[in-house]
Design a protein around this motif. Structure first.
Motif, short mmCIF file in Angstrom:
data_model
loop_
_atom_site.label_atom_id
_atom_site.label_comp_id
_atom_site.label_asym_id
_atom_site.label_seq_id
_atom_site.Cartn_x
_atom_site.Cartn_y
_atom_site.Cartn_z
N GLY A 75 -1.27 5.65 -3.87
CA GLY A 75 -1.50 6.65 -4.90
C GLY A 75 -2.31 6.12 -6.07
O GLY A 75 -3.06 5.14 -5.96
N SER A 76 -2.10 6.76 -7.23
CA SER A 76 -2.88 6.39 -8.40
C SER A 76 -2.01 6.14 -9.63
O SER A 76 -2.52 5.98 -10.72
N GLY A 77 -0.72 6.10 -9.45
CA GLY A 77 0.19 5.89 -10.59
C GLY A 77 0.79 4.50 -10.59
O GLY A 77 0.08 3.50 -10.52
N THR A 78 2.10 4.45 -10.61
CA THR A 78 2.82 3.18 -10.74
C THR A 78 2.59 2.21 -9.60
O THR A 78 2.85 1.02 -9.75
N HIS A 79 2.12 2.69 -8.46
CA HIS A 79 1.90 1.83 -7.30
C HIS A 79 0.43 1.80 -6.86
O HIS A 79 0.10 1.35 -5.77
N GLY A 80 -0.46 2.29 -7.71
CA GLY A 80 -1.88 2.38 -7.38
C GLY A 80 -2.60 1.05 -7.48
O GLY A 80 -2.13 0.10 -8.12
N PRO A 81 -3.78 0.96 -6.86
CA PRO A 81 -4.56 -0.27 -6.88
C PRO A 81 -4.97 -0.72 -8.28
O PRO A 81 -5.19 -1.90 -8.51
N GLN A 83 -3.13 -1.07 -10.65
CA GLN A 83 -2.06 -1.93 -11.15
C GLN A 83 -2.32 -3.40 -10.81
O GLN A 83 -1.74 -4.29 -11.41
N GLY A 84 -3.18 -3.63 -9.82
CA GLY A 84 -3.52 -4.98 -9.39
C GLY A 84 -2.45 -5.59 -8.50
O GLY A 84 -1.28 -5.19 -8.53
N GLU A 85 -2.87 -6.55 -7.68
CA GLU A 85 -1.92 -7.25 -6.84
C GLU A 85 -1.05 -8.15 -7.70
O GLU A 85 -1.48 -8.64 -8.73
N GLY A 86 0.16 -8.38 -7.24
CA GLY A 86 1.05 -9.30 -7.94
C GLY A 86 2.33 -8.61 -8.38
O GLY A 86 2.73 -7.57 -7.85
N PHE A 87 2.96 -9.22 -9.37
CA PHE A 87 4.28 -8.78 -9.81
C PHE A 87 4.30 -7.30 -10.17
O PHE A 87 3.44 -6.81 -10.89
N HIS A 88 5.34 -6.59 -9.66
CA HIS A 88 5.52 -5.17 -9.99
C HIS A 88 6.82 -4.92 -10.75
O HIS A 88 6.82 -4.27 -11.78
N HIS A 89 7.95 -5.44 -10.23
CA HIS A 89 9.22 -5.19 -10.92
C HIS A 89 10.32 -6.14 -10.46
O HIS A 89 10.21 -6.78 -9.43
N LEU A 90 11.39 -6.18 -11.27
CA LEU A 90 12.66 -6.78 -10.90
C LEU A 90 13.59 -5.62 -10.55
O LEU A 90 13.72 -4.67 -11.33
N GLY A 91 14.23 -5.68 -9.39
CA GLY A 91 15.05 -4.56 -8.92
C GLY A 91 16.54 -4.82 -9.04
O GLY A 91 17.02 -5.91 -8.72
N PHE A 92 17.24 -3.80 -9.51
CA PHE A 92 18.70 -3.82 -9.64
C PHE A 92 19.24 -2.68 -8.79
O PHE A 92 18.85 -1.52 -8.95
#
Length: 172
Positions: A75-81, A83-92
């Motif tokens: 897509g084009s939002g929080t998971h879009g390209p 955002q760049g490759e690499g760190f996205h989040h810490l998950g709980f």
């Protein structure tokens, strides 16, 4: 006094999930799950606040916690390209009330940017805005079943609770 939840996974965005799984497996010696999809028609983010289709390809390491989650651009939002490759989040995981956690963090000036909703508009998972935490997101996932399917669109494996999981029963 309650203890803070432990980090369940560290998530990375990648351009090509299949190549990333092979590379991360070779580099770490970790075993990664079959590719699955987090698929919903009820995802919202700041770029598109109306519930919309979200179909992220994912794979998790078997080793952990914290596990490594690899996610392909989508897509084009929080998971879009962009955002760049690499760190996205810490998950709980197993957040008892994602809504309460969102209110708690908003009172600290940490806001949301992305969430998946169930059919009753309850939050299944949500992401903090990376601008509010030094370029990093946190993800809070409810204990409710998540919309996970296998990469080919077939039914996922299930755990003893009946929730979708990435590993076959004999490997859980």
């Amino acid at each position: 006094m309650t203890s803070a939840p432990l980090i369940h996974h560290v998530a990375l965005l990648v351009a090509d999930l299949d190549k990333a799984v092979a590379r991360w497996s070779a580099a770490t010696g970790y075993t990664f799950s079959e590719v699955a999809r987090y698929r919903t028609d009820r995802y919202c983010d700041r770029r598109n606040p109306a519930p919309h289709h979200h179909d992220a390809r994912i794979s998790f390491s078997k080793e952990g916690p914290p596990y490594i989650e690899l996610m392909e651009f989508h897509g084009s939002g929080t998971h879009g390209p962009d955002q760049g490759e690499g760190f996205h989040h810490l998950g709980f995981m197993d957040c008892p009330s994602p809504e309460d956690k969102m209110i708690e963090l908003a009172s600290l000036g940490i806001f949301d940017d992305g969430m998946a909703l169930d059919d009753d508009d309850r939050i299944l998972l949500w992401f903090t805005s990376k601008q509010d935490l030094n370029g990093m997101r946190l993800e809070f996932v409810s204990s409710d079943p998540q919309p996970i399917i296998r990469d080919d669109g077939s039914e996922p494996y299930r755990d003893v609770r009946g929730c979708p999981v990435l590993w076959p029963p004999e490997e859980q």
